[in-house]
Write an enzyme that holds these catalytic residues in place. Structure first.
Site, mmCIF file in Angstrom:
data_model
loop_
_atom_site.group_PDB
_atom_site.id
_atom_site.type_symbol
_atom_site.label_atom_id
_atom_site.label_comp_id
_atom_site.label_asym_id
_atom_site.label_seq_id
_atom_site.Cartn_x
_atom_site.Cartn_y
_atom_site.Cartn_z
ATOM 1 N N LYS B 74 35.341 29.782 35.076
ATOM 2 C CA LYS B 74 35.796 29.603 36.464
ATOM 3 C C LYS B 74 37.170 28.937 36.470
ATOM 4 O O LYS B 74 37.399 27.999 35.704
ATOM 5 C CB LYS B 74 34.772 28.771 37.241
ATOM 6 C CG LYS B 74 35.067 28.674 38.740
ATOM 7 C CD LYS B 74 33.944 27.987 39.512
ATOM 8 C CE LYS B 74 34.272 27.873 40.991
ATOM 9 N NZ LYS B 74 33.208 27.223 41.780
ATOM 10 N N SER B 149 31.274 29.449 45.953
ATOM 11 C CA SER B 149 32.647 29.722 45.594
ATOM 12 C C SER B 149 32.799 30.337 44.207
ATOM 13 O O SER B 149 33.852 30.845 43.877
ATOM 14 C CB SER B 149 33.454 28.428 45.631
ATOM 15 O OG SER B 149 33.004 27.536 44.611
ATOM 16 N N SER B 173 27.415 26.456 45.242
ATOM 17 C CA SER B 173 28.363 27.465 44.741
ATOM 18 C C SER B 173 28.022 28.099 43.396
ATOM 19 O O SER B 173 28.726 29.009 42.950
ATOM 20 C CB SER B 173 29.768 26.877 44.686
ATOM 21 O OG SER B 173 30.278 26.761 45.986
#
EC number: 6.3.5.7
Lengths: 95, 480
Positions: B74, B149, B173
């Site tokens: 990420k 997210s 998330s």
């Protein structure tokens, strides 16, 4: 409670943000909707309840007051927009 | 190769069915051909160099189970020498001079990083529509959101663009995109994984975790990611067990709590049906189901949307155009530099949350909003404490619906409601998981497991036992 555009404008200034007229209008509407949702917290009985500052109720871990990091200012300044002689350069603010 | 788990790929590498370079190139080709927009940066050259080094290591007989496994990272984790944007224009030019502890640990395990995944800007979002780099598409249906997210991470695993990915979970998330993309996502106990070098959104809530195909893979990755870090003052000094040890324990006699608040109006009927079928599967394995109550969980959304924005307004104050990141051009003075750099650099949702936080923390409002929310947070945490005196694990849906249409949710309040079942675990700091548990409207449905503090091993055991009995985690989107 309802926030006026003037109040939202003051909030944006405190947050060091700027909004144009249309954005200010939209944000005022959105913030009012969000704070209406938040208002329900006021009806919850919390007398005598400790605020939860840490999920594990841990206290801040302290360390000895000794230098633990080596100087990496040159490396860190390599990602800055502009530097000179070890300083961060920003546009002229005093003529 | 891209449908295989970590365990299967490790065996393939060991048996020399393929080399790490071939495996890495396979994934890089898939990323190149994909139109999911799951990556912000593809580190193809670096990945092939790492893969070659790994092949040499395997040839010398020096491999562990993760040696040579290609993964996606990420873009919120700092990676030395590789752009780390957090999905924001503000950090579009930021190349970190150091590695996050998580990045360092994954490097030390000889994993191959394929690139940095797309995400909602500074991890603020539930749909991955708030990224400066455009929205990510759900591999099961490109007209749908992947969840946020960590949407890029979830889409990359579900779409076969990486074997596993890292994610972060501040309000859901990891679990929500894992649910909407049909993969396994684990948010560990707060403090279990170091936050050092993870770009901060809300420091008392943020927690990193693995996003994988299976619970077994999640256990393997968590073994590497977890652990105390003296560089992170919020890191817990808690011994790390081997998370693979208890995967095969029997779950006969396990007590499952179903919170009635997680099955109230607003939950899609088909999603609810899938969850109940999954719960019945556990009953068939010998588990005992009880209805429980988390009365204050209904206040999780307003509490979260005060606590998190307050922390974000503080954390993001460092981004002022001076030291690093985006700087506005042709500014008039220092104040103009701050105002314009922040206004041009941040996206709409980030600005909105900074404004909420700024207002809630301002003089005269602190007690009414921030302090009140922190007290309600305590009530939410106490609810869990009581429930865990009666049950081993809490189960329920992750998300009220399956993945919704891209662009279909316009107002922020409606978007915030998508997090209704995930937020309370973050506010309490508890571990949670999402595991694939069926399909509704041809889209994946995730089952949420919430455990007591430090019970990751138990959660992984429960999830693994479910995955031995079902095949939802083996389903893949037809075309990626």
């Amino acid at each position: 409670m309802s926030l006026s555009e003037e109040q939202v404008s003051q909030i944006t200034y405190l947050a060091r943000l700027s909004l144009n007229e249309a954005q200010l209008k939209d944000n005022t509407q959105d913030l009012n909707a969000i704070f209406s949702l938040v208002e329900q917290l006021a009806n919850i009985e919390t007398d005598g309840i400790e605020p939860m500052s840490h999920p594990l109720h841990m206290s801040q871990r302290l360390r000895e007051d000794i230098v633990a990091e080596q100087d990496q200012s040159v490396l860190f300044q390599s990602v800055a927009p502009k530097t000179s002689n070890g300083y961060y350069l920003v546009p002229t603010v005093i003529e | 190769m891209h449908t295989k788990t970590i365990v299967e790929l490790a065996q393939g590498l060991k048996d020399k069915d393929f080399s790490c370079v071939e495996l890495t190139q396979h994934y890089l080709n898939r990323i190149d051909q994909s139109n999911l927009n799951a990556f912000i940066t593809v580190t193809d050259e670096l990945a092939l160099v790492q893969a070659q080094a790994v092949d040499n290591k395997i040839a010398s007989g020096n491999a562990n189970i993760l040696t040579g496994i290609p993964y996606a990272h990420k873009d919120i984790f700092c990676t030395k020498g590789v752009k780390t944007s957090a999905g924001s224009k503000m950090l579009d030019t930021f190349v970190s001079p150091y590695d996050a502890t998580v990045s360092q640990k994954l490097n030390q395990a000889d994993l191959v990083m394929l690139g940095k995944t797309n995400m909602d800007e500074f991890a603020m979002g539930s749909s991955n529509e708030n990224s400066f780099y455009g929205t990510v598409k759900n591999p099961w249906n490109r007209l749908k959101i992947p969840g946020g997210s960590s949407g890029g991470s979830a889409a990359s695993v579900a779409g076969g663009l990486s074997c596993f990915a890292t994610g972060t979970d501040t309000g859901g998330s990891i679990r929500q995109p894992a649910s909407l993309c049909g993969i396994t996502g684990l948010k560990p106990t707060y403090g279990r994984i170091s936050r050092y070098g993870m770009i901060a959104y809300a420091s008392s809530l943020d927690q990193a975790g693995p996003m994988t195909k299976t619970a077994q893979d999640a256990a393997i990755v968590l073994n590497v990611m977890a652990g105390f870090d003296d560089k992170d003052s919020t890191s817990a000094e808690q011994k790390v067990p081997d998370y693979t040890t208890h995967l095969n324990d029997s779950i006969k006699g396990l007590t499952i709590g179903l919170p009635k608040e997680f099955f109230s109006s607003g939950l899609d009927d088909e999603v609810a049906d899938n969850i109940m079928v999954a719960v019945k599967e556990f009953e068939a394995m010998g588990a005992i189901v009880k209805e429980v109550s988390l009365p204050n969980s209904t206040h999780a959304i307003p509490a979260y949307y005060i606590v998190a924005p307050c922390e974000c307004s503080s954390n993001l104050s460092r981004l002022d155009g001076v030291r690093y990141g985006y700087r506005a051009k042709n500014v008039k003075n220092l104040e103009d530099l701050y105002l314009r750099s922040r206004s041009e650099g941040f996206g709409e949702e980030v600005k909105r949350r900074i404004m909420i936080g700024t207002y809630a923390l301002s003089a005269g409002y602190y007690d009414a909003y921030y302090l009140k929310a922190q007290k309600v947070r305590h009530l939410i945490s106490d609810d869990f404490k009581k429930v865990f005196e009666q049950v081993d694990v809490i189960m329920g849906p992750v998300s009220p619906t399956t993945a919704f249409d891209l662009g279909s949710v316009k107002d922020p309040v409606s978007m915030y409601l998508a997090d209704i079942y995930t937020l309370s675990a973050n506010l309490a700091g508890l571990p949670g998981m999402s595991i694939p548990a069926g399909f509704a409207q041809k889209l994946p449905v995730g089952l949420q497991l919430i455990g007591n503090y430090w019970s990751e091993s138990k959660l992984l055991n429960i999830a693994h036992q479910f995955q031995l009995q079902t095949d939802w985690h083996l389903k893949t989107p037809q075309e990626c």
